[in-house]
Design an enzyme around this catalytic site. Sequence first.
Site, PDB file in Angstrom:
ATOM      1  CB  SER A 115      -0.905   0.043   1.217  1.00 46.83           C
ATOM      2  OG  SER A 115      -2.073  -0.668   0.948  1.00 46.83           O
TER       3      SER A 115
ATOM      4  CE  LYS B  49      -3.618   0.664  -1.310  1.00 45.93           C
ATOM      5  NZ  LYS B  49      -4.368   0.295  -0.102  1.00 45.93           N
TER       6      LYS B  49
ATOM      7  CE1 TYR C  66      -3.702  -1.091  -5.152  1.00 47.55           C
ATOM      8  CE2 TYR C  66      -4.641  -3.291  -5.189  1.00 47.55           C
ATOM      9  CZ  TYR C  66      -4.215  -2.191  -4.480  1.00 47.55           C
ATOM     10  OH  TYR C  66      -4.293  -2.174  -3.114  1.00 47.55           O
TER      11      TYR C  66
ATOM     12  CE1 TYR D  43      -3.682   0.498   4.687  1.00 45.73           C
ATOM     13  CE2 TYR D  43      -2.454  -0.215   6.592  1.00 45.73           C
ATOM     14  CZ  TYR D  43      -2.599  -0.135   5.230  1.00 45.73           C
ATOM     15  OH  TYR D  43      -1.672  -0.681   4.421  1.00 45.73           O
TER      16      TYR D  43
ATOM     17  CB  VAL E  92      -0.326  -5.897   3.989  1.00 45.75           C
ATOM     18  CG1 VAL E  92      -1.634  -5.283   4.440  1.00 45.75           C
ATOM     19  CG2 VAL E  92      -0.283  -6.065   2.477  1.00 45.75           C
TER      20      VAL E  92
END
Length: 604
Positions: free
Chosen positions: A64, A67, A189, A241, A259
């Site tokens: 992530s 991102k 992705y 998050y 993660v």
Amino acid sequence: MKSPVTQVLHTLYERYASLKDGKVADYIPELAKADPNLFGICIATRDGNLYEVGDTRHKFTIQSISKALAYGLALEDRGEEHVLSKIGVEPSGEAFNAISLKPQSGAPFNPMINAGAIATCGQILAKDGKSRIERIRDYLSQCAVGQLDIDQEVYRSESQTGHRNRAIGWMLRNFDIIQEEPRDILETYFQQCALKVTCTDLAVMGATLANQGFNPISGERAIAHEYVDNVLGVMASCGMYDWSGEWIYRVGLPAKSGVGGGILAVLPGQLGIGVFSPPLDEQGNSARGIKVCMDLARELSLHMFNPSAVPQPALRRSYNASQVNSRRRLPPAIFRELRRYGDRIRVLELQGPLLFSTFEPVIRELVKQAAYCQHIILNFSNVFSVDAVSLRMLHQVWEQLHAVGVRLTCCHAGRHGQALSEAGLGDDALFANEDAALEACEDALLARVMPDHIPQAPPVPLSGCALLSGCDEDELQLLEDQMETRSFGAGETIIQTGGRADELFLLTDGCAEVRLLLGNNRYQRLDVFSSGMSFGELAFLDGSPRSADVVAISPVTCRVIGRALFDEVGRQHPNLKVKILNEIALQVCDRLRQANVEISALRS
Ligand code: GLN
């Protein structure tokens, strides 16, 4: 020797290496293989220095964390308006993989959750002969230490099991957030998440964001300047998050976790942090990573909102021309006038980054000085950056001062020079150095307060030389007959550093400057002499080698007293020698006094 900074990282490593909290992610089967004991911490400074402890060179998948940077690329490709119309910037307060889209528009809440990241992927263009994933890979690599590769196993593993992300992809298609079949976007992705990085790469990515988009290791621009704050903004509000609020409260740094066990944190303008440890807590953040960042922020006082991090005022010091003057020596009577009216010329030495909060005190000072001064010089030699707001305000105040008859000039602008001219400051407002600026202001001031004074000193006979002002006619004649005359063209060296000092020079025509050599063909101007003045007396008196060069800056004529002549005068006409020595002593006293005033002004 181990730096105290490395020591801090070591202590943290020792403190948390045995922590058993958290669980390695296993929803992507390949990730479950990660060794839970791996642990690395790295800090990269804005100027590219790395502090590393533990497994900082072990490769793992970025997940992530990608991102945040991919969002930067989407902004560069499509612009802010367009991207905002597709993806919001509100924290969702939900898990990273929630299928949460805004009810009306179907737009994902933010680009840091999977829905937003997949939509972001869809905004990135395949162009310049490169596919989307190639562009993403190149973009992230530019922010890292080197070229990044895809972990094919992790990619396949996620692609085979990523049903939930596929569901999100189709939802986005349904709401027209992405306009094409989501298959390719989803594969992109998955590959983006499977890019392999090290903990050091994360720290360097952080430092790149801290450094206005310049990668401090490669020195290259990696992220367009105008989108750095957008990326950091979503990291700060949504990067961790549904623990983002707590994170910004406790740690206070824009950050993003993945993660794979990585955390990337940024102290804007200062540094990047990378932490890697695979076991994750309930929110999906690296358990050790969170602890390390909390301790690091506290121990090094890194919280973004900590008031100790507020930049200092840009006004370093200030003095006027009654205290400090150009290096040019003026005849005593003129010099006295200059010092008398010297408070009409003011120098403000600036420092650090010029931005609204640091520059505002300078503006305040300029407005105040407008009531007393005719000339204000801003010295930029210690200015590290000038932002657009400061440039605009500087231009405004420059115009306002101009309107009330105060001339504002800048010196030592160096790499900021172009920005200053582009901001509208006329070329005549820029001087290479403070000496040149001071000289110009002094001339303008003298022209006003002593209209009869002639700026370019005319040639003088021997009797016009200050050093011989106590001599009678016979004595002058005696010297006249025996002194050698020497002429030099502009640019010619009269005295060379290191040379033997057995001559004393009386300047009867032209100007010469004393240059202290700094190496690399650079020099500092120490003094400028004009006709009627003398130079070379210090080394002549104490016999040490010449400590500086003297160079003619216009055609020069000098009369020279050699050591042999001086000794001879001493024997035959001791009185004359005493007169000359007396005059030298007075001049030295005078200069020492001036230097004391200058030193105290410059130290204040
Ligand atoms: N590839 C992962 C996913 O979409 C990334 C998630 C993460 O790092 N939080 O599930």
